[in-house]
Motif scaffolding. Structure first.
Motif, PDB file in Angstrom:
ATOM      1  N   UNK A  72       0.816  -1.212   0.000  1.00 47.64           N
ATOM      2  CA  UNK A  72       0.000   0.000   0.000  1.00 47.64           C
ATOM      3  C   UNK A  72       0.854   1.268   0.000  1.00 47.64           C
ATOM      4  N   UNK A  73       1.901   1.383   0.840  1.00 46.16           N
ATOM      5  CA  UNK A  73       2.735   2.592   0.774  1.00 46.16           C
ATOM      6  C   UNK A  73       3.370   2.796  -0.598  1.00 46.16           C
ATOM      7  N   UNK A  74       3.797   1.711  -1.245  1.00 45.65           N
ATOM      8  CA  UNK A  74       4.406   1.833  -2.566  1.00 45.65           C
ATOM      9  C   UNK A  74       3.395   2.312  -3.596  1.00 45.65           C
ATOM     10  N   UNK A  75       2.175   1.793  -3.534  1.00 42.60           N
ATOM     11  CA  UNK A  75       1.168   2.224  -4.503  1.00 42.60           C
ATOM     12  C   UNK A  75       0.737   3.665  -4.240  1.00 42.60           C
ATOM     13  N   UNK A  76       0.734   4.074  -2.978  1.00 43.92           N
ATOM     14  CA  UNK A  76       0.412   5.474  -2.671  1.00 43.92           C
ATOM     15  C   UNK A  76       1.455   6.413  -3.264  1.00 43.92           C
ATOM     16  N   UNK A  77       2.725   6.016  -3.206  1.00 45.02           N
ATOM     17  CA  UNK A  77       3.776   6.837  -3.803  1.00 45.02           C
ATOM     18  C   UNK A  77       3.642   6.866  -5.321  1.00 45.02           C
ATOM     19  N   UNK A  78       3.360   5.728  -5.931  1.00 39.78           N
ATOM     20  CA  UNK A  78       3.187   5.690  -7.385  1.00 39.78           C
ATOM     21  C   UNK A  78       2.040   6.596  -7.820  1.00 39.78           C
ATOM     22  N   UNK A  79       0.985   6.635  -7.042  1.00 43.30           N
ATOM     23  CA  UNK A  79      -0.134   7.535  -7.352  1.00 43.30           C
ATOM     24  C   UNK A  79       0.318   8.987  -7.307  1.00 43.30           C
ATOM     25  N   UNK A  80       1.099   9.355  -6.277  1.00 48.83           N
ATOM     26  CA  UNK A  80       1.598  10.720  -6.169  1.00 48.83           C
ATOM     27  C   UNK A  80       2.489  11.085  -7.357  1.00 48.83           C
ATOM     28  N   UNK A  81       3.162  10.078  -7.911  1.00 50.48           N
ATOM     29  CA  UNK A  81       4.037  10.308  -9.069  1.00 50.48           C
ATOM     30  C   UNK A  81       3.255  10.413 -10.375  1.00 50.48           C
ATOM     31  N   UNK A  82       1.965  10.150 -10.333  1.00 53.98           N
ATOM     32  CA  UNK A  82       1.144  10.242 -11.539  1.00 53.98           C
ATOM     33  C   UNK A  82       0.975   8.933 -12.272  1.00 53.98           C
ATOM     34  N   UNK A  83       1.536   7.855 -11.735  1.00 52.63           N
ATOM     35  CA  UNK A  83       1.380   6.542 -12.358  1.00 52.63           C
ATOM     36  C   UNK A  83       0.055   5.918 -11.944  1.00 52.63           C
ATOM     37  N   UNK A  84      -0.298   4.844 -12.625  1.00 49.10           N
ATOM     38  CA  UNK A  84      -1.466   4.045 -12.248  1.00 49.10           C
ATOM     39  C   UNK A  84      -0.952   2.774 -11.591  1.00 49.10           C
ATOM     40  N   UNK A  85      -1.011   2.705 -10.269  1.00 46.98           N
ATOM     41  CA  UNK A  85      -0.471   1.526  -9.594  1.00 46.98           C
ATOM     42  C   UNK A  85      -1.431   0.353  -9.667  1.00 46.98           C
ATOM     43  N   UNK A  86      -0.875  -0.819  -9.844  1.00 42.51           N
ATOM     44  CA  UNK A  86      -1.660  -2.049  -9.851  1.00 42.51           C
ATOM     45  C   UNK A  86      -1.008  -2.997  -8.849  1.00 42.51           C
ATOM     46  N   UNK A  87      -1.695  -3.223  -7.749  1.00 39.85           N
ATOM     47  CA  UNK A  87      -1.138  -4.086  -6.723  1.00 39.85           C
ATOM     48  C   UNK A  87      -1.211  -5.548  -7.127  1.00 39.85           C
ATOM     49  N   UNK A  88      -0.108  -6.257  -6.957  1.00 35.17           N
ATOM     50  CA  UNK A  88      -0.101  -7.693  -7.252  1.00 35.17           C
ATOM     51  C   UNK A  88       1.091  -8.352  -6.581  1.00 35.17           C
ATOM     52  N   UNK A  89       0.926  -9.621  -6.161  1.00 33.77           N
ATOM     53  CA  UNK A  89       2.055 -10.365  -5.605  1.00 33.77           C
ATOM     54  C   UNK A  89       3.112 -10.640  -6.664  1.00 33.77           C
ATOM     55  N   UNK A  90       4.303 -10.972  -6.218  1.00 35.33           N
ATOM     56  CA  UNK A  90       5.429 -11.247  -7.114  1.00 35.33           C
ATOM     57  C   UNK A  90       5.095 -12.259  -8.214  1.00 35.33           C
ATOM     58  N   UNK A  91       4.474 -13.415  -7.895  1.00 39.86           N
ATOM     59  CA  UNK A  91       4.282 -14.431  -8.936  1.00 39.86           C
ATOM     60  C   UNK A  91       3.466 -13.971 -10.137  1.00 39.86           C
ATOM     61  N   UNK A  92       2.642 -12.948  -9.957  1.00 40.11           N
ATOM     62  CA  UNK A  92       1.789 -12.485 -11.053  1.00 40.11           C
ATOM     63  C   UNK A  92       2.479 -11.476 -11.973  1.00 40.11           C
ATOM     64  N   UNK A  93       3.617 -10.949 -11.538  1.00 41.18           N
ATOM     65  CA  UNK A  93       4.246  -9.844 -12.258  1.00 41.18           C
ATOM     66  C   UNK A  93       4.708 -10.211 -13.666  1.00 41.18           C
ATOM     67  N   UNK A  94       5.420 -11.323 -13.884  1.00 40.88           N
ATOM     68  CA  UNK A  94       5.895 -11.621 -15.238  1.00 40.88           C
ATOM     69  C   UNK A  94       4.756 -11.775 -16.251  1.00 40.88           C
ATOM     70  N   UNK A  95       3.698 -12.457 -15.873  1.00 40.35           N
ATOM     71  CA  UNK A  95       2.582 -12.641 -16.807  1.00 40.35           C
ATOM     72  C   UNK A  95       1.913 -11.308 -17.110  1.00 40.35           C
ATOM     73  N   UNK A  96       1.774 -10.465 -16.083  1.00 44.11           N
ATOM     74  CA  UNK A  96       1.172  -9.150 -16.300  1.00 44.11           C
ATOM     75  C   UNK A  96       2.010  -8.318 -17.263  1.00 44.11           C
TER      76      UNK A  96
END
Length: 348
Positions: free
Chosen positions: A173-197
């Protein structure tokens, strides 16, 4: 007859005591990443080997990667608590709002870029604030990884404006809050889902460590990797290495003492050091494959730090509204981090 009964009782007692001393215990620990990644390679497996060696083989720790024993990464804490597994690796932040105090360690620019230093701070903070949160498991270690890096397809980000519109994986949650402040669209997901995404274009990139890059094939799935300037991490992630409480308490005293001897501050530093080792390997592999390795300027890093301060201020206000002393939690995390600086040069 009395002497015969007494002798028989003594023999039975001796046999029972000998059996207890010879008791063998198999512990099944589970995690959610490749066994070739840094923590399993440099901490989990050596930790398991040490436990077996010090117990003269009476304790066997079996490690199961990729959630092979069942469940999903976000449910790991409950799997340990409920006894579905004997122990494992937990990211409390995968269950947002369940362990809110732990987020203090994950706030932007809270930790140094040393995983070992950050992990020493994490253990100190855990002892102060989090043992009651984790009361239904037995905590062996609490640790952090090294610096979080921005990995993305295409050219590296070089300004705050470059984050605008990017769909980026966030781990907490803290990481996604920072990404939002940076203007990005954060998508929360566990590590195993990242490569497929990444491969399916669900995200443009994400924030994760150097050490996870090779096992996630980020050399193939992304083109650039960007760190911030200075000695503070853009973000960090809090972990615990824990086991089922009943299993721990049911072990013979001498075997439980071996677990204890490989727990606490020393184990937390050990886990953090594993990430530091893996970060060196991961960064070198990304560079060797020709990927762009970048670092934001001091000026752009300062702009991001300012946005991070906004995230922290908002987090404090939110925690206060929930009945916690947000400012005290942040101050305690900062104090723990300050006291850990330089600890990576010490031995345990």
């Amino acid at each position: 007859m009395h002497l015969i009964k007494h002798a028989a009782f003594a023999a039975a007692f001796t046999l029972s005591a000998t059996s207890a001393m010879a008791q063998e215990v198999t512990l099944r620990f589970q995690h959610f990443v490749s066994p070739a990644s840094a923590n399993p390679t440099y901490f989990m497996q050596p930790w398991a080997d040490t436990i077996e060696e010090q117990s003269n083989g009476r304790i066997k720790v079996e490690l199961y990667p990729f959630m092979q024993l069942g469940g999903a990464a976000p449910s790991q804490y409950d799997l340990i608590r409920d006894g579905a597994i004997d122990g494992g690796w937990v990211i409390p932040g995968y269950q947002p709002n369940r362990f809110p105090e732990a987020e203090a360690m994950e706030l932007p620019f809270m930790t140094t870029k040393s995983g070992e230093e950050a992990s020493a701070a994490a253990w100190t903070f855990t002892q102060q604030f989090l043992m009651d949160d984790f009361a239904d498991v037995h905590v062996i270690a609490a640790h952090m990884h090294g610096p979080g890096i921005v990995h993305k397809r295409g050219e590296a980000v070089s300004t705050v404006e470059d984050f605008a519109g990017l769909k980026l994986r966030g781990p907490s949650r803290p990481a996604t809050l920072l990404l939002e402040e940076l203007g990005a669209t954060p998508i929360g997901m566990p590590v195993p889902q990242f490569p497929e995404a990444l491969s399916k274009g669900v995200v443009d990139g994400g924030v994760i460590t150097w050490e996870m890059s090779p096992s996630l094939k980020l050399n193939e799935l992304t083109d650039s990797h960007t760190d911030v300037a200075g000695d503070r991490a853009l973000y960090n992630l809090y972990f615990i290495w824990a086991m089922n409480k009943d299993v721990y308490e049911g072990m013979p005293d001498d075997l439980r003492a071996i677990i204890d001897a490989n727990s606490g501050m020393m184990a937390s530093q050990w886990a953090g050091r594993a990430h530091d080792t893996g970060d060196i390997v991961g960064r070198d592999l990304m560079a060797a494959d020709g990927n762009e390795i970048a670092e934001l300027s001091v000026e752009e890093t300062a702009r991001i730090q300012s946005l991070g301060e906004t995230v922290t201020a908002d987090w404090i206000a939110e925690m206060n509204a929930r009945g916690f002393d947000g400012a005290a939690l942040v101050e305690a995390a900062q104090t723990a981090v300050a006291s850990s600086i330089g600890i990576a040069n010490e031995t345990f």
